[in-house]
Design a protein around this motif. Structure first.
Motif, PDB file in Angstrom:
ATOM      1  N   MET B 112       0.848  -1.193   0.000  1.00 54.53           N
ATOM      2  CA  MET B 112       0.000   0.000   0.000  1.00 54.53           C
ATOM      3  C   MET B 112       0.872   1.227   0.000  1.00 54.53           C
ATOM      4  O   MET B 112       1.956   1.212   0.586  1.00 54.53           O
ATOM      5  CB  MET B 112      -0.827   0.011   1.286  1.00 54.53           C
ATOM      6  CG  MET B 112      -2.258   0.418   1.126  1.00 54.53           C
ATOM      7  SD  MET B 112      -2.962   0.682   2.772  1.00 54.53           S
ATOM      8  CE  MET B 112      -2.339   2.326   3.124  1.00 54.53           C
ATOM      9  N   ASP B 113       0.393   2.284  -0.611  1.00 44.12           N
ATOM     10  CA  ASP B 113       1.122   3.545  -0.624  1.00 44.12           C
ATOM     11  C   ASP B 113       1.064   4.206   0.750  1.00 44.12           C
ATOM     12  O   ASP B 113       0.049   4.146   1.436  1.00 44.12           O
ATOM     13  CB  ASP B 113       0.497   4.465  -1.675  1.00 44.12           C
ATOM     14  CG  ASP B 113       1.126   5.837  -1.652  1.00 44.12           C
ATOM     15  OD1 ASP B 113       2.290   5.953  -2.068  1.00 44.12           O
ATOM     16  OD2 ASP B 113       0.455   6.787  -1.206  1.00 44.12           O
ATOM     17  N   ALA B 120      -6.460   4.881  -0.928  1.00 44.91           N
ATOM     18  CA  ALA B 120      -6.852   3.477  -0.892  1.00 44.91           C
ATOM     19  C   ALA B 120      -8.225   3.373  -0.228  1.00 44.91           C
ATOM     20  O   ALA B 120      -8.605   4.208   0.582  1.00 44.91           O
ATOM     21  CB  ALA B 120      -5.830   2.673  -0.110  1.00 44.91           C
ATOM     22  N   GLU B 121      -8.958   2.340  -0.591  1.00 43.25           N
ATOM     23  CA  GLU B 121     -10.234   2.048   0.048  1.00 43.25           C
ATOM     24  C   GLU B 121      -9.994   1.696   1.514  1.00 43.25           C
ATOM     25  O   GLU B 121      -8.958   1.128   1.854  1.00 43.25           O
ATOM     26  CB  GLU B 121     -10.880   0.836  -0.629  1.00 43.25           C
ATOM     27  CG  GLU B 121     -11.348   1.067  -2.038  1.00 43.25           C
ATOM     28  CD  GLU B 121     -12.552   1.999  -2.091  1.00 43.25           C
ATOM     29  OE1 GLU B 121     -13.428   1.885  -1.209  1.00 43.25           O
ATOM     30  OE2 GLU B 121     -12.602   2.840  -3.009  1.00 43.25           O
ATOM     31  N   LEU B 122     -10.998   1.949   2.352  1.00 44.27           N
ATOM     32  CA  LEU B 122     -10.847   1.635   3.767  1.00 44.27           C
ATOM     33  C   LEU B 122     -10.551   0.151   3.980  1.00 44.27           C
ATOM     34  O   LEU B 122      -9.699  -0.210   4.801  1.00 44.27           O
ATOM     35  CB  LEU B 122     -12.118   2.048   4.537  1.00 44.27           C
ATOM     36  CG  LEU B 122     -12.070   1.861   6.056  1.00 44.27           C
ATOM     37  CD1 LEU B 122     -10.910   2.605   6.701  1.00 44.27           C
ATOM     38  CD2 LEU B 122     -13.373   2.291   6.710  1.00 44.27           C
ATOM     39  N   ARG B 125      -7.010  -0.578   3.295  1.00 45.72           N
ATOM     40  CA  ARG B 125      -6.191   0.000   4.368  1.00 45.72           C
ATOM     41  C   ARG B 125      -6.250  -0.852   5.624  1.00 45.72           C
ATOM     42  O   ARG B 125      -5.237  -1.091   6.283  1.00 45.72           O
ATOM     43  CB  ARG B 125      -6.665   1.425   4.670  1.00 45.72           C
ATOM     44  CG  ARG B 125      -6.353   2.426   3.544  1.00 45.72           C
ATOM     45  CD  ARG B 125      -6.948   3.793   3.841  1.00 45.72           C
ATOM     46  NE  ARG B 125      -6.765   4.098   5.252  1.00 45.72           N
ATOM     47  CZ  ARG B 125      -7.604   4.831   5.986  1.00 45.72           C
ATOM     48  NH1 ARG B 125      -8.689   5.362   5.439  1.00 45.72           N
ATOM     49  NH2 ARG B 125      -7.362   5.053   7.254  1.00 45.72           N
ATOM     50  N   LEU B 126      -7.431  -1.337   5.950  1.00 42.07           N
ATOM     51  CA  LEU B 126      -7.551  -2.154   7.165  1.00 42.07           C
ATOM     52  C   LEU B 126      -6.901  -3.523   6.986  1.00 42.07           C
ATOM     53  O   LEU B 126      -6.353  -4.090   7.934  1.00 42.07           O
ATOM     54  CB  LEU B 126      -9.019  -2.295   7.572  1.00 42.07           C
ATOM     55  CG  LEU B 126      -9.695  -0.989   8.026  1.00 42.07           C
ATOM     56  CD1 LEU B 126     -11.171  -1.235   8.340  1.00 42.07           C
ATOM     57  CD2 LEU B 126      -8.993  -0.369   9.234  1.00 42.07           C
ATOM     58  N   ASP B 127      -6.941  -4.047   5.762  1.00 44.21           N
ATOM     59  CA  ASP B 127      -6.244  -5.319   5.489  1.00 44.21           C
ATOM     60  C   ASP B 127      -4.740  -5.163   5.696  1.00 44.21           C
ATOM     61  O   ASP B 127      -4.052  -6.108   6.070  1.00 44.21           O
ATOM     62  CB  ASP B 127      -6.502  -5.771   4.044  1.00 44.21           C
ATOM     63  CG  ASP B 127      -7.910  -6.321   3.859  1.00 44.21           C
ATOM     64  OD1 ASP B 127      -8.546  -6.664   4.882  1.00 44.21           O
ATOM     65  OD2 ASP B 127      -8.387  -6.391   2.713  1.00 44.21           O
ATOM     66  N   ASP B 132      -0.829   1.029   6.825  1.00 43.64           N
ATOM     67  CA  ASP B 132      -1.747   2.174   6.804  1.00 43.64           C
ATOM     68  C   ASP B 132      -1.492   3.098   7.981  1.00 43.64           C
ATOM     69  O   ASP B 132      -1.594   4.323   7.869  1.00 43.64           O
ATOM     70  CB  ASP B 132      -3.193   1.677   6.830  1.00 43.64           C
ATOM     71  CG  ASP B 132      -4.183   2.814   7.004  1.00 43.64           C
ATOM     72  OD1 ASP B 132      -4.189   3.705   6.135  1.00 43.64           O
ATOM     73  OD2 ASP B 132      -4.925   2.831   8.010  1.00 43.64           O
ATOM     74  N   LEU B 133      -1.145   2.510   9.133  1.00 43.68           N
ATOM     75  CA  LEU B 133      -0.912   3.322  10.338  1.00 43.68           C
ATOM     76  C   LEU B 133       0.358   4.170  10.230  1.00 43.68           C
ATOM     77  O   LEU B 133       0.598   5.036  11.062  1.00 43.68           O
ATOM     78  CB  LEU B 133      -0.849   2.420  11.582  1.00 43.68           C
ATOM     79  CG  LEU B 133      -2.173   1.748  11.969  1.00 43.68           C
ATOM     80  CD1 LEU B 133      -1.941   0.720  13.075  1.00 43.68           C
ATOM     81  CD2 LEU B 133      -3.212   2.766  12.418  1.00 43.68           C
ATOM     82  N   ARG B 134       1.182   3.906   9.205  1.00 41.21           N
ATOM     83  CA  ARG B 134       2.351   4.765   8.986  1.00 41.21           C
ATOM     84  C   ARG B 134       1.960   6.088   8.322  1.00 41.21           C
ATOM     85  O   ARG B 134       2.739   7.036   8.363  1.00 41.21           O
ATOM     86  CB  ARG B 134       3.367   4.060   8.082  1.00 41.21           C
ATOM     87  CG  ARG B 134       4.004   2.859   8.737  1.00 41.21           C
ATOM     88  CD  ARG B 134       5.049   2.246   7.815  1.00 41.21           C
ATOM     89  NE  ARG B 134       5.441   0.934   8.308  1.00 41.21           N
ATOM     90  CZ  ARG B 134       6.174   0.075   7.614  1.00 41.21           C
ATOM     91  NH1 ARG B 134       6.593   0.389   6.392  1.00 41.21           N
ATOM     92  NH2 ARG B 134       6.496  -1.099   8.125  1.00 41.21           N
ATOM     93  N   ARG B 135       0.793   6.112   7.693  1.00 38.12           N
ATOM     94  CA  ARG B 135       0.342   7.377   7.081  1.00 38.12           C
ATOM     95  C   ARG B 135       0.173   8.405   8.194  1.00 38.12           C
ATOM     96  O   ARG B 135      -0.364   8.103   9.263  1.00 38.12           O
ATOM     97  CB  ARG B 135      -0.983   7.178   6.355  1.00 38.12           C
ATOM     98  CG  ARG B 135      -0.895   6.249   5.139  1.00 38.12           C
ATOM     99  CD  ARG B 135      -2.284   5.881   4.632  1.00 38.12           C
ATOM    100  NE  ARG B 135      -3.086   7.072   4.408  1.00 38.12           N
ATOM    101  CZ  ARG B 135      -4.169   7.388   5.116  1.00 38.12           C
ATOM    102  NH1 ARG B 135      -4.588   6.607   6.091  1.00 38.12           N
ATOM    103  NH2 ARG B 135      -4.834   8.489   4.852  1.00 38.12           N
TER     104      ARG B 135
END
Lengths: 446, 446
Positions: B112-113, B120-122, B125-127, B132-135
């Motif tokens: 993921m970016d 990205a779709e939620l 992101r949750l997968d 995602d938490l690095r964003r």
């Protein structure tokens, strides 16, 4: 409307030196009534202590005196009156009442004695926990437990940890173990989590850097001992750019902080429990697993069978070693480090020079394990090997392993059992004393 | 050993005014590499922000430059260098490196970016929640959530509340409801607790007086909406010698405290999220249920069917009423009080003068319920009647009812959904944004 007029002070908030002559309102429970003919005392109890309500027959309105005498023990009352300094009374004052209002009457007989004059079995006490908790010793334990958690949070905040909450409902076992409670999760099977381990490690991959969680853990172990619970409170931390040595330093400082704070801020509760806290000395003494084996084999003759590398340190050996350390150093707390890799979970980091031992530790209090921790295996290949070497299936850890491929920093952490920490600090016989409503093999209520 | 030498500062701890020229060590993730030919920038990211590592080709050791350029995005690195104040760089400084050490390489491509350039779709992101938490937006939410819980605890401690932990494994449903997850508890059936309600009330009978708990609750509701979770964090309080008015006062002050603290202490995270907090005005506006009906029936023409006493306030009406209040008062938070007794759980106290309404309240944020609370029925007979009137069996509440016979003080309390509090404060579209690893009908992993 408001019920704030039912109380101006907690019992312990009245200062006889400065409040003498002041009108106050106290609310609480009828702890005791002593009618000595010419004088009648009602002892009112709240969370903070006891206050004596004094009525001299000749000087007290007959109706008020009659009301006072009629109260059943453990009824809830509210008393309005004047503070009178009285060195011989509890907390150094008595209250000369103008009104006593019955708020909620207690039935009689009580299911259990609250005065401490009659000793009840632990099971009877836990069956009637709501009333057992009115005993000043029980209240004291939970006032101290409150301080323990408060001090730990403060300490961790000061050390840049952030609080997190991770799921208690999980799809798979943390450690591939079997001691899990199964849940019906809609149409699927799920489990109650036995530890936040995998989640807090994933948060290291997220760059959260230093996290802690104080929350419930669930273990379906069939133990029925004085030190095991099936639902417990775990104090978990995980920190990045840190190894086991760094983590041990945080842990020992955290324990000392708790002892210092409880000692300073809970002196009355400690006194009620008859406990004098000795602040542990820093740094805690460290024994490697191999040191422990040497000492057991050579200096503790009570253990007849010689221990070999890889053996578990059994209950008897643990017990005798704890005594040995205490006699030698005068300290209750110590670390056992460098456990054999095969005795520790897969996520413990094997030592770079000697992979048969791990960068792991247990923190002990005399004869009981209070905490386990380690530097974690943060390298993907090492971790996969570790999982395989435990006979576990790498595929079933996919959600956990993925973070290790995309930038996992070196990290370490520990978990401390909150109840055991309170139990050992307060010298309680049974860990259940440190839980409001314990859950064990037999107990699911209240 | 220790890994403390891997970092001297978090990125945001360097102050260009006072640290200019100082040697520092930063550790974190390779957020970005920009190679402009004559100059190369590596952006290092940690929990606290980003730092620019600057290498001018002519002035930089060729090997160091080569190492820098070879790093894959999201690898973990440690950089030793000198701080140089640079107003145009993030945080007002850049680092002139002497060494760059690769600590753990990230695989490519990333799942993921992390730069925020690609939406990205939620679900995606949750997968990939760990990444995602690095964003910075995701990190910001959880730094704020951490502050929310910290502020609540501080506020409650100041108001003499003590923290408690009550069981999550229970023998029976709290409210006689059906939305419970069943557990196999050894050879018995048990359930995951949907609320600490009954336990915190029992602690009032124990004289604990003011308690709070911040912990998980479990609801087996089949909802699949943007505001429901099957595992959530509930902020529960209960206080003695208090009614609903007293409890509402604590609640509104607690909310204001949270807003003030987040506003003051999380300004950078708020900025990242593009949120400007408006501190709610005290006291919150109170509308009785009957006021709400009147307004809906007479001032909100969009609602065509007239509402009658006892009707639920449906989603549409709730929505329109929230807008009405906001337009009228400029405030998002308000109370709806005095709900019909039959719409509230058995433990809500019926009003003494009009038993068809209860001493209960909901606290709303625009269109969403954030909290429910009430003065509780503390009189045994009233409570038994209430249980029967809900069609429930008094016998199955024995463990809960016993305390009410032996000195239960008047009391009240509330529960606040932690995730909804964070969601509404930060204007998040979906409550799942405020949970690290959400659990819903479909999601059980990671």
């Amino acid at each position: 409307m408001s019920l704030q007029n039912l109380r101006t002070h907690f019992v312990s908030e009245i200062n006889p030196a400065t409040d003498d002559g002041k009108a106050v309102v106290l609310s609480g429970w009828v702890h005791e009534i002593r009618d000595l003919g010419g004088i009648c005392f009602v002892v009112l109890r709240d969370r903070s202590g006891r206050a004596q309500i004094t009525m001299v027959k000749k000087k007290t309105d007959a109706e008020l005196l009659d009301t006072a005498k009629r109260q059943s023990r453990e009824s809830v009352i509210s008393v309005t009156g004047i503070v009178k300094a009285e060195p011989k009374a509890p907390n150094g004052y008595e209250i000369i009442p103008s009104t006593i209002t019955l708020i909620n009457e207690s039935a009689s007989p009580l299911p259990m004695d609250t005065t401490g004059k009659v000793d009840a079995e632990l099971d009877t006490r836990l069956d009637n926990r709501f009333i057992d908790l009115r005993r000043e010793e029980s209240t004291a334990i939970f006032l101290i437990r409150n301080q323990v958690q408060k001090s730990i949070r403060e300490f961790l905040y000061e050390n840049k940890f952030m609080e997190t909450s991770t799921p208690k409902i999980v799809a798979a076992a943390t450690e591939g173990g079997t001691d899990l409670f199964p849940i019906s999760y809609f149409d699927r099977e799920a489990f109650l989590n036995q530890s936040p381990q995998l989640f807090k490690q994933m948060l290291m991959a997220s760059g959260f850097d230093r996290v802690f969680e104080i929350g419930p853990i669930f273990r379906a172990e069939e133990h029925d001992t004085r030190k095991h619970l099936n639902e417990a409170t775990s104090i978990d931390i995980e920190m990045s750019f840190a190894d086991h040595e760094d983590v041990m330093e945080i842990l020992e400082k955290m324990i000392v902080r708790v002892y210092e704070d409880v000692s300073e801020k809970c002196s009355k509760s400690l006194e009620i429990l008859g406990v004098t806290l000795k602040i542990p000395k820093l740094p805690f003494k460290k024994y490697t697993y191999e040191n422990v084996l040497d000492i057991i084999n050579n200096e503790i003759p009570e253990i007849e069978t010689k221990m070999q590398f890889g053996d578990d340190i059994g209950t008897q050996a643990e017990h005798l070693f704890g005594e040995y350390v205490f006699n030698k150093t005068g300290e209750s707390h110590y670390f056992i480090t460098a456990w054999p890799t095969k005795t520790k979970p897969f996520y413990a980091m094997p030592n770079a020079d000697r992979p048969e031992i791990s960068n792991s530790f247990d923190m002990m209090h005399r004869t009981m394990e209070l905490s386990s921790g380690a530097q974690r295996a943060h390298l993907y290949d090492v971790l996969c090997n570790q999982i395989r070497s435990k006979g576990l299936n790498v595929d079933s850890f996919e959600f956990y392993l993925k973070p290790f491929q995309f930038g996992m920093p070196p990290h370490g952490g520990f978990g401390v059992g909150c109840e055991r920490l309170v139990m050992t600090m307060l010298e309680l016989d049974n860990v259940r004393e440190a839980v409001l409503f314990p859950r064990d093999r037999k107990r699911l209520s209240p």
